[in-house]
Design a protein around this motif. Structure first.
Motif, PDB file in Angstrom:
ATOM      1  N   GLY A  11       0.651  -1.205   0.065  1.00  0.00           N
ATOM      2  CA  GLY A  11       0.063  -0.009   0.020  1.00  0.00           C
ATOM      3  C   GLY A  11       0.733   1.452   0.064  1.00  0.00           C
ATOM      4  N   ALA A  12       2.167   1.152   0.093  1.00  0.00           N
ATOM      5  CA  ALA A  12       3.273   2.384   0.114  1.00  0.00           C
ATOM      6  C   ALA A  12       2.860   3.049  -1.373  1.00  0.00           C
ATOM      7  CB  ALA A  12       4.477   1.819   0.219  1.00  0.00           C
ATOM      8  N   THR A  13       3.175   4.426  -1.181  1.00  0.00           N
ATOM      9  CA  THR A  13       2.976   5.243  -2.412  1.00  0.00           C
ATOM     10  C   THR A  13       4.382   5.578  -2.838  1.00  0.00           C
ATOM     11  OG1 THR A  13       2.755   7.150  -0.995  1.00  0.00           O
ATOM     12  CG2 THR A  13       0.601   6.164  -1.750  1.00  0.00           C
ATOM     13  N   ASP A  14       5.425   4.962  -2.526  1.00  0.00           N
ATOM     14  CA  ASP A  14       6.683   5.095  -2.928  1.00  0.00           C
ATOM     15  C   ASP A  14       7.322   4.329  -4.460  1.00  0.00           C
ATOM     16  OD1 ASP A  14       6.961   2.916  -1.763  1.00  0.00           O
ATOM     17  OD2 ASP A  14       8.663   3.319  -0.604  1.00  0.00           O
ATOM     18  N   VAL A  15       6.070   4.188  -5.099  1.00  0.00           N
ATOM     19  CA  VAL A  15       6.267   3.389  -6.293  1.00  0.00           C
ATOM     20  C   VAL A  15       7.306   4.261  -7.371  1.00  0.00           C
ATOM     21  CG1 VAL A  15       5.287   2.424  -8.159  1.00  0.00           C
ATOM     22  CG2 VAL A  15       4.305   2.169  -6.099  1.00  0.00           C
ATOM     23  N   GLU A  16       8.333   3.650  -7.834  1.00  0.00           N
ATOM     24  CA  GLU A  16       9.183   3.951  -8.947  1.00  0.00           C
ATOM     25  C   GLU A  16       9.006   3.282 -10.253  1.00  0.00           C
ATOM     26  OE1 GLU A  16      13.056   3.092  -7.387  1.00  0.00           O
ATOM     27  OE2 GLU A  16      13.099   4.327  -5.610  1.00  0.00           O
ATOM     28  N   ARG A  17       8.943   4.048 -11.080  1.00  0.00           N
ATOM     29  CA  ARG A  17       8.887   3.516 -12.699  1.00  0.00           C
ATOM     30  C   ARG A  17      10.139   2.560 -12.965  1.00  0.00           C
ATOM     31  NH1 ARG A  17       9.941   4.674 -17.731  1.00  0.00           N
ATOM     32  NH2 ARG A  17       7.986   4.160 -19.351  1.00  0.00           N
ATOM     33  N   VAL A  18       9.877   1.351 -13.403  1.00  0.00           N
ATOM     34  CA  VAL A  18      11.047   0.490 -13.902  1.00  0.00           C
ATOM     35  C   VAL A  18      10.792   0.022 -15.029  1.00  0.00           C
ATOM     36  CG1 VAL A  18      11.870   0.496 -11.313  1.00  0.00           C
ATOM     37  CG2 VAL A  18      10.335  -1.112 -12.331  1.00  0.00           C
ATOM     38  N   LEU A  19      11.982  -0.352 -15.826  1.00  0.00           N
ATOM     39  CA  LEU A  19      11.842  -1.330 -17.014  1.00  0.00           C
ATOM     40  C   LEU A  19      12.374  -2.700 -16.587  1.00  0.00           C
ATOM     41  CD1 LEU A  19      13.385   1.238 -19.790  1.00  0.00           C
ATOM     42  CD2 LEU A  19      10.887   0.831 -19.133  1.00  0.00           C
ATOM     43  N   LEU A  20      11.254  -3.624 -16.832  1.00  0.00           N
ATOM     44  CA  LEU A  20      11.387  -4.989 -16.249  1.00  0.00           C
ATOM     45  C   LEU A  20      12.299  -5.598 -17.164  1.00  0.00           C
ATOM     46  CD1 LEU A  20       7.890  -5.559 -15.378  1.00  0.00           C
ATOM     47  CD2 LEU A  20       9.752  -4.832 -13.790  1.00  0.00           C
ATOM     48  N   SER A  21      13.078  -6.904 -16.757  1.00  0.00           N
ATOM     49  CA  SER A  21      13.848  -7.632 -17.649  1.00  0.00           C
ATOM     50  C   SER A  21      13.268  -8.272 -18.589  1.00  0.00           C
ATOM     51  CB  SER A  21      14.482  -8.597 -16.771  1.00  0.00           C
ATOM     52  OG  SER A  21      13.539  -9.493 -15.958  1.00  0.00           O
ATOM     53  N   ARG A  22      13.605  -8.611 -19.923  1.00  0.00           N
ATOM     54  CA  ARG A  22      13.004  -9.336 -20.868  1.00  0.00           C
ATOM     55  C   ARG A  22      13.107 -10.898 -20.933  1.00  0.00           C
ATOM     56  NH1 ARG A  22      12.246  -7.232 -25.449  1.00  0.00           N
ATOM     57  NH2 ARG A  22      13.604  -8.629 -26.395  1.00  0.00           N
ATOM     58  N   ASP A  23      14.031 -11.388 -19.842  1.00  0.00           N
ATOM     59  CA  ASP A  23      14.221 -12.888 -19.957  1.00  0.00           C
ATOM     60  C   ASP A  23      13.368 -13.527 -18.791  1.00  0.00           C
ATOM     61  OD1 ASP A  23      16.133 -12.870 -21.684  1.00  0.00           O
ATOM     62  OD2 ASP A  23      17.734 -12.156 -20.578  1.00  0.00           O
ATOM     63  N   ALA A  24      12.734 -14.610 -18.967  1.00  0.00           N
ATOM     64  CA  ALA A  24      11.919 -15.268 -18.119  1.00  0.00           C
ATOM     65  C   ALA A  24      11.908 -16.729 -18.138  1.00  0.00           C
ATOM     66  CB  ALA A  24      10.428 -14.797 -18.274  1.00  0.00           C
ATOM     67  N   THR A  25      11.496 -17.410 -16.929  1.00  0.00           N
ATOM     68  CA  THR A  25      11.261 -19.039 -17.249  1.00  0.00           C
ATOM     69  C   THR A  25       9.862 -18.890 -17.215  1.00  0.00           C
ATOM     70  OG1 THR A  25      11.364 -19.012 -14.845  1.00  0.00           O
ATOM     71  CG2 THR A  25      13.312 -19.287 -16.044  1.00  0.00           C
ATOM     72  N   LEU A  26       9.287 -20.386 -17.900  1.00  0.00           N
ATOM     73  CA  LEU A  26       7.953 -20.717 -17.890  1.00  0.00           C
ATOM     74  C   LEU A  26       7.400 -21.488 -16.511  1.00  0.00           C
ATOM     75  CD1 LEU A  26       5.322 -20.745 -19.732  1.00  0.00           C
ATOM     76  CD2 LEU A  26       6.396 -22.873 -20.383  1.00  0.00           C
ATOM     77  N   TRP A  27       6.323 -20.986 -16.008  1.00  0.00           N
ATOM     78  CA  TRP A  27       5.858 -21.658 -14.595  1.00  0.00           C
ATOM     79  C   TRP A  27       4.639 -22.356 -15.160  1.00  0.00           C
ATOM     80  CZ3 TRP A  27       7.023 -21.607  -9.460  1.00  0.00           C
ATOM     81  CH2 TRP A  27       8.066 -20.997  -9.052  1.00  0.00           C
ATOM     82  N   ALA A  28       3.617 -22.164 -15.806  1.00  0.00           N
ATOM     83  CA  ALA A  28       2.453 -22.706 -16.252  1.00  0.00           C
ATOM     84  C   ALA A  28       2.200 -22.085 -17.687  1.00  0.00           C
ATOM     85  CB  ALA A  28       1.494 -22.254 -15.114  1.00  0.00           C
ATOM     86  N   TRP A  29       1.330 -23.102 -18.534  1.00  0.00           N
ATOM     87  CA  TRP A  29       0.936 -22.904 -20.045  1.00  0.00           C
ATOM     88  C   TRP A  29      -0.094 -23.676 -20.309  1.00  0.00           C
ATOM     89  CZ3 TRP A  29       5.032 -25.446 -17.644  1.00  0.00           C
ATOM     90  CH2 TRP A  29       5.220 -26.779 -18.408  1.00  0.00           C
ATOM     91  N   THR A  30      -0.903 -23.274 -21.272  1.00  0.00           N
ATOM     92  CA  THR A  30      -1.975 -23.838 -21.868  1.00  0.00           C
ATOM     93  C   THR A  30      -2.232 -23.210 -23.214  1.00  0.00           C
ATOM     94  OG1 THR A  30      -4.208 -24.653 -21.599  1.00  0.00           O
ATOM     95  CG2 THR A  30      -3.893 -22.299 -21.245  1.00  0.00           C
ATOM     96  N   ALA A  31      -3.095 -23.970 -24.022  1.00  0.00           N
ATOM     97  CA  ALA A  31      -3.395 -23.290 -25.300  1.00  0.00           C
ATOM     98  C   ALA A  31      -4.898 -22.966 -25.242  1.00  0.00           C
ATOM     99  CB  ALA A  31      -3.388 -24.405 -26.292  1.00  0.00           C
ATOM    100  N   VAL A  32      -4.972 -21.845 -25.533  1.00  0.00           N
ATOM    101  CA  VAL A  32      -6.191 -21.055 -25.885  1.00  0.00           C
ATOM    102  C   VAL A  32      -7.001 -21.610 -27.070  1.00  0.00           C
ATOM    103  CG1 VAL A  32      -8.053 -18.957 -26.007  1.00  0.00           C
ATOM    104  CG2 VAL A  32      -5.871 -19.093 -24.333  1.00  0.00           C
ATOM    105  N   THR A  33      -7.965 -22.387 -27.212  1.00  0.00           N
ATOM    106  CA  THR A  33      -8.429 -23.277 -28.246  1.00  0.00           C
ATOM    107  C   THR A  33      -9.763 -22.412 -28.869  1.00  0.00           C
ATOM    108  OG1 THR A  33      -9.700 -24.860 -27.030  1.00  0.00           O
ATOM    109  CG2 THR A  33      -7.380 -25.223 -27.931  1.00  0.00           C
ATOM    110  N   ALA A  34     -10.617 -21.828 -27.792  1.00  0.00           N
ATOM    111  CA  ALA A  34     -11.785 -21.011 -28.176  1.00  0.00           C
ATOM    112  C   ALA A  34     -11.606 -19.447 -28.053  1.00  0.00           C
ATOM    113  CB  ALA A  34     -12.894 -21.753 -27.384  1.00  0.00           C
ATOM    114  N   ALA A  35     -11.752 -18.672 -29.158  1.00  0.00           N
ATOM    115  CA  ALA A  35     -11.536 -17.307 -29.106  1.00  0.00           C
ATOM    116  C   ALA A  35     -12.363 -16.757 -28.099  1.00  0.00           C
ATOM    117  CB  ALA A  35     -11.947 -16.834 -30.461  1.00  0.00           C
TER     118      ALA A  35
END
Length: 125
Positions: A42-66
Motif C-alpha cells: 500500500g506504499a506510495t513510493d513506487v518507482e517506474r522501472v523497465l522490467l527484464s526481458r528474460d523469463a522462465t516458464l511456470w504454467a501454460w496452456t493453449a487457448v482453443t476457443a476465441a
C-alpha cells in the motif's frame, strides 16, 4: 486497448520491447503493470522501472476457443512466466501454441506480438 498508450510497455528505436513495471523500496517488491500504489504494502513510493526481458516458464496452456471480440488465430499460447531478475510472475501470451512443446522452467524472451487490426502487444517466446 493500445498497450503502448496504456503504458504497459515501451518500444525503442530498434523495435526492442520492454515491459514497464513498478518497484517499491518500502516493500522491496516489483509489480506489473505499473501502479501508483504498491499492491503488496500500500506504499506510495513506487518507482517506474523497465522490467527484464528474460523469463522462465511456470504454467501454460493453449487457448482453443476465441474469447468474445477476439478476431485473431486460435489456438494461441497463454501462461505464467517469472521474470528472471525481479522474480515477478506475470500472466502473458506465449508464442508457442502447442503445450507439448513447452516445459517447466524453459527460458523465454519477451517479444512483440501483432494482433489483428495492427494492435501491437507483447508475448514470450
Amino acid at each position: 486497448m493500445n498497450a503502448i498508450a496504456d503504458g504497459l510497455f515501451e518500444l525503442d528505436a530498434d523495435g526492442v520491447l520492454t515491459l514497464v513495471g513498478g518497484y517499491s523500496p518500502t516493500s522491496g517488491q516489483y509489480h506489473f503493470p505499473l501502479l501508483d500504489t504498491c499492491p503488496y504494502s500500500g506504499a506510495t513510493d513506487v518507482e517506474r522501472v523497465l522490467l527484464s526481458r528474460d523469463a522462465t516458464l511456470w504454467a501454460w496452456t493453449a487457448v482453443t476457443a476465441a474469447p468474445p471480440g477476439y478476431r485473431g488465430e486460435v489456438p494461441y499460447g497463454f501462461g505464467i512466466v517469472e521474470l528472471v531478475r525481479e522474480h515477478l510472475r506475470i500472466v502473458t501470451r506465449l508464442q508457442h501454441a502447442d503445450p507439448s512443446a513447452l516445459t517447466f522452467g524453459q527460458s523465454l524472451t519477451l517479444v512483440t506480438d501483432e494482433l489483428p487490426g495492427g494492435v501491437v502487444t507483447w508475448a514470450f517466446a
